[in-house]
Structures are given as C-alpha cells and as structure tokens.
Design a protein around this motif. Structure first.
Motif, PDB file in Angstrom:
ATOM      1  N   LEU A 203      36.229  36.146  41.339  1.00 52.79           N
ATOM      2  CA  LEU A 203      35.480  35.010  41.622  1.00 52.79           C
ATOM      3  C   LEU A 203      34.131  35.431  42.132  1.00 52.79           C
ATOM      4  CD1 LEU A 203      38.398  32.778  43.533  1.00 52.79           C
ATOM      5  CD2 LEU A 203      37.533  32.728  41.074  1.00 52.79           C
ATOM      6  N   ILE A 204      33.701  36.620  41.597  1.00 54.64           N
ATOM      7  CA  ILE A 204      32.185  37.073  41.887  1.00 54.64           C
ATOM      8  C   ILE A 204      31.455  36.736  40.671  1.00 54.64           C
ATOM      9  CG2 ILE A 204      30.743  38.906  42.331  1.00 54.64           C
ATOM     10  CD1 ILE A 204      33.304  40.227  43.802  1.00 54.64           C
ATOM     11  N   GLU A 205      30.101  35.876  40.818  1.00 56.30           N
ATOM     12  CA  GLU A 205      29.383  35.758  39.529  1.00 56.30           C
ATOM     13  C   GLU A 205      29.071  37.290  39.088  1.00 56.30           C
ATOM     14  OE1 GLU A 205      26.116  33.071  40.376  1.00 56.30           O
ATOM     15  OE2 GLU A 205      27.475  31.727  41.280  1.00 56.30           O
ATOM     16  N   CYS A 206      28.792  37.146  37.822  1.00 58.53           N
ATOM     17  CA  CYS A 206      28.457  38.364  37.049  1.00 58.53           C
ATOM     18  C   CYS A 206      27.930  38.373  35.796  1.00 58.53           C
ATOM     19  CB  CYS A 206      29.764  39.435  37.044  1.00 58.53           C
ATOM     20  SG  CYS A 206      30.891  39.034  35.899  1.00 58.53           S
ATOM     21  N   LEU A 207      26.902  38.986  35.422  1.00 60.68           N
ATOM     22  CA  LEU A 207      26.130  39.218  34.077  1.00 60.68           C
ATOM     23  C   LEU A 207      26.812  40.425  33.423  1.00 60.68           C
ATOM     24  CD1 LEU A 207      22.679  38.397  35.312  1.00 60.68           C
ATOM     25  CD2 LEU A 207      24.329  36.749  34.315  1.00 60.68           C
ATOM     26  N   ILE A 208      27.227  40.202  32.187  1.00 60.08           N
ATOM     27  CA  ILE A 208      27.456  41.368  31.483  1.00 60.08           C
ATOM     28  C   ILE A 208      26.463  41.543  30.184  1.00 60.08           C
ATOM     29  CG2 ILE A 208      29.475  42.289  30.129  1.00 60.08           C
ATOM     30  CD1 ILE A 208      31.183  40.689  31.983  1.00 60.08           C
TER      31      ILE A 208
ATOM     32  N   VAL B 238      26.563  45.973  33.962  1.00 61.43           N
ATOM     33  CA  VAL B 238      26.984  44.666  34.535  1.00 61.43           C
ATOM     34  C   VAL B 238      26.491  44.454  35.998  1.00 61.43           C
ATOM     35  CG1 VAL B 238      29.370  43.877  35.605  1.00 61.43           C
ATOM     36  CG2 VAL B 238      29.526  45.241  33.494  1.00 61.43           C
ATOM     37  N   VAL B 239      26.098  43.439  36.018  1.00 59.11           N
ATOM     38  CA  VAL B 239      25.579  42.889  37.394  1.00 59.11           C
ATOM     39  C   VAL B 239      26.309  42.123  38.306  1.00 59.11           C
ATOM     40  CG1 VAL B 239      23.334  41.882  38.733  1.00 59.11           C
ATOM     41  CG2 VAL B 239      23.114  42.942  36.593  1.00 59.11           C
ATOM     42  N   LEU B 240      26.762  42.486  39.486  1.00 60.63           N
ATOM     43  CA  LEU B 240      27.435  41.418  40.180  1.00 60.63           C
ATOM     44  C   LEU B 240      26.871  40.889  41.286  1.00 60.63           C
ATOM     45  CD1 LEU B 240      30.489  43.858  41.383  1.00 60.63           C
ATOM     46  CD2 LEU B 240      30.434  42.383  39.590  1.00 60.63           C
ATOM     47  N   SER B 241      26.792  39.361  41.342  1.00 63.97           N
ATOM     48  CA  SER B 241      25.906  38.693  42.254  1.00 63.97           C
ATOM     49  C   SER B 241      26.626  37.974  43.116  1.00 63.97           C
ATOM     50  CB  SER B 241      25.273  37.557  41.338  1.00 63.97           C
ATOM     51  OG  SER B 241      24.247  36.834  42.307  1.00 63.97           O
TER      52      SER B 241
END
Length: 92
Positions: free
Chosen positions: A45-50, A71-74
């Motif tokens: 449940l962590i926003e991420c960009l792939i 991958v960026v975890l936000s």
C-alpha cells in the motif's frame, strides 16, 4: 519563544537532513526479482512508479546493460533509508 521554536526546528531539520525522504528509488532486475514483485509492492500500500522495462540500454562501450525497471516508492511521510530498504528487499 517563537524564535526559539524556529531555531530548535532548524537544528532538528539539519540533524535529519539526508536521512529521511518521501521518495526512494531502486532498480529491479527481471532475473533476480520474484515473478510477483509488482503484486508484492501493491500489497505494501505504498504508492510507486515503475518504468517500462529497460532492455535496450547500452553502456558507453557498446555492451548491452542488464535489463531492469526503475522503481520509485512514494511514502506519505518522510521515511528512513532503512524502511525503504525493507520494502525493496522484498522484491529483489
């Protein structure tokens, strides 16, 4: 008293500088990540960009780079490097 609070806050911010952030990045390699690594991230449940799979990148020598995703975890709040590593360790 307000000035003292601001000074105290500035000292605390300086002490934590570089140790916590809302966004953390890593590369994920297809040959070392579990097949369901994206599902594992969703469950956190962590926003991420792939990024799309980078499988055509080349080194300056002309050799192909190992295929990977960026991958960026936000996180909702500033988070430590150690916490981000816990999440990334599950998918590497």
């Amino acid at each position: 008293m307000a000035t003292n609070s601001k000074t105290t806050q500035k000292k605390a911010d300086a002490k934590r500088a570089g140790k916590r952030a809302r966004a953390w990045t890593a590369m994920v390699y297809p040959d070392s990540a579990p097949e369901n690594w994206q599902e594992i991230l969703r469950e956190q449940l962590i926003e991420c960009l792939i990024s799309p799979l980078h499988d055509k990148d080349v080194l300056p020598t002309g050799e192909p780079k190992k295929a990977h995703w960026h991958v960026v975890l936000s996180f909702k709040n500033p988070t430590t490097f150690a916490k981000a590593c816990e999440v990334f360790t599950e998918i590497k």
